[in-house]
Write a protein that holds these residues in place. Sequence first.
Motif, PDB file in Angstrom:
ATOM      1  N   UNK A 286       0.841  -1.201   0.000  1.00  0.00           N
ATOM      2  CA  UNK A 286       0.000   0.000   0.000  1.00  0.00           C
ATOM      3  C   UNK A 286       0.877   1.251   0.000  1.00  0.00           C
ATOM      4  N   UNK A 287       0.319   2.369  -0.459  1.00  0.00           N
ATOM      5  CA  UNK A 287       1.102   3.601  -0.465  1.00  0.00           C
ATOM      6  C   UNK A 287       1.370   4.072   0.964  1.00  0.00           C
ATOM      7  N   UNK A 288       2.534   4.651   1.200  1.00  0.00           N
ATOM      8  CA  UNK A 288       2.837   5.191   2.521  1.00  0.00           C
ATOM      9  C   UNK A 288       1.847   6.291   2.905  1.00  0.00           C
ATOM     10  N   UNK A 289       1.718   6.533   4.180  1.00  0.00           N
ATOM     11  CA  UNK A 289       0.793   7.551   4.683  1.00  0.00           C
ATOM     12  C   UNK A 289       1.097   8.923   4.103  1.00  0.00           C
ATOM     13  N   UNK A 290       2.362   9.191   3.791  1.00  0.00           N
ATOM     14  CA  UNK A 290       2.761  10.514   3.319  1.00  0.00           C
ATOM     15  C   UNK A 290       2.502  10.731   1.828  1.00  0.00           C
ATOM     16  N   UNK A 291       2.186   9.679   1.086  1.00  0.00           N
ATOM     17  CA  UNK A 291       1.892   9.833  -0.342  1.00  0.00           C
ATOM     18  C   UNK A 291       0.546  10.525  -0.544  1.00  0.00           C
ATOM     19  N   UNK A 292       0.372  11.132  -1.701  1.00  0.00           N
ATOM     20  CA  UNK A 292      -0.892  11.806  -1.995  1.00  0.00           C
ATOM     21  C   UNK A 292      -2.051  10.828  -2.046  1.00  0.00           C
ATOM     22  N   UNK A 293      -1.780   9.570  -2.354  1.00  0.00           N
ATOM     23  CA  UNK A 293      -2.835   8.557  -2.380  1.00  0.00           C
ATOM     24  C   UNK A 293      -2.767   7.636  -1.157  1.00  0.00           C
ATOM     25  N   UNK A 294      -2.232   8.140  -0.058  1.00  0.00           N
ATOM     26  CA  UNK A 294      -2.082   7.355   1.165  1.00  0.00           C
ATOM     27  C   UNK A 294      -3.386   6.830   1.729  1.00  0.00           C
ATOM     28  N   UNK A 295      -4.493   7.507   1.442  1.00  0.00           N
ATOM     29  CA  UNK A 295      -5.795   7.059   1.937  1.00  0.00           C
ATOM     30  C   UNK A 295      -6.363   5.901   1.111  1.00  0.00           C
ATOM     31  N   UNK A 296      -5.617   5.446   0.107  1.00  0.00           N
ATOM     32  CA  UNK A 296      -6.050   4.311  -0.710  1.00  0.00           C
ATOM     33  C   UNK A 296      -5.535   2.985  -0.162  1.00  0.00           C
ATOM     34  N   UNK A 297      -4.861   3.004   0.978  1.00  0.00           N
ATOM     35  CA  UNK A 297      -4.326   1.778   1.569  1.00  0.00           C
ATOM     36  C   UNK A 297      -5.455   0.863   2.052  1.00  0.00           C
ATOM     37  N   UNK A 298      -5.115  -0.393   2.302  1.00  0.00           N
ATOM     38  CA  UNK A 298      -6.075  -1.396   2.730  1.00  0.00           C
ATOM     39  C   UNK A 298      -6.528  -1.164   4.178  1.00  0.00           C
ATOM     40  N   UNK A 299      -7.812  -1.339   4.419  1.00  0.00           N
ATOM     41  CA  UNK A 299      -8.366  -1.225   5.768  1.00  0.00           C
ATOM     42  C   UNK A 299      -7.969  -2.460   6.570  1.00  0.00           C
ATOM     43  N   UNK A 300      -7.424  -2.241   7.780  1.00  0.00           N
ATOM     44  CA  UNK A 300      -7.048  -3.361   8.639  1.00  0.00           C
ATOM     45  C   UNK A 300      -7.910  -3.439   9.895  1.00  0.00           C
TER      46      UNK A 300
END
Length: 59
Positions: A8-22
């Motif tokens: 998943x993209x790191x939290x600091x990336x512009x698309x960081x909110x696209x990471x998988x829900x855990x």
Amino acid sequence: MCSHSPRCPPATDTDGEAAMVVRRADAQGWAQLCNGVVIFEDTGALFPDGQINAPHRPH
């Protein structure tokens, strides 16, 4: 935190909110992503370093 592939993209990336829900708490209106970001039902976010992203709903 991300242990799956593709990562998943790191939290600091512009698309960081696209990471998988855990983890999620639907009754409380939030979900934690595998990169440590906590997203809220109102579209706000809390980042692992303590920074916040104010709600950003379209007008």
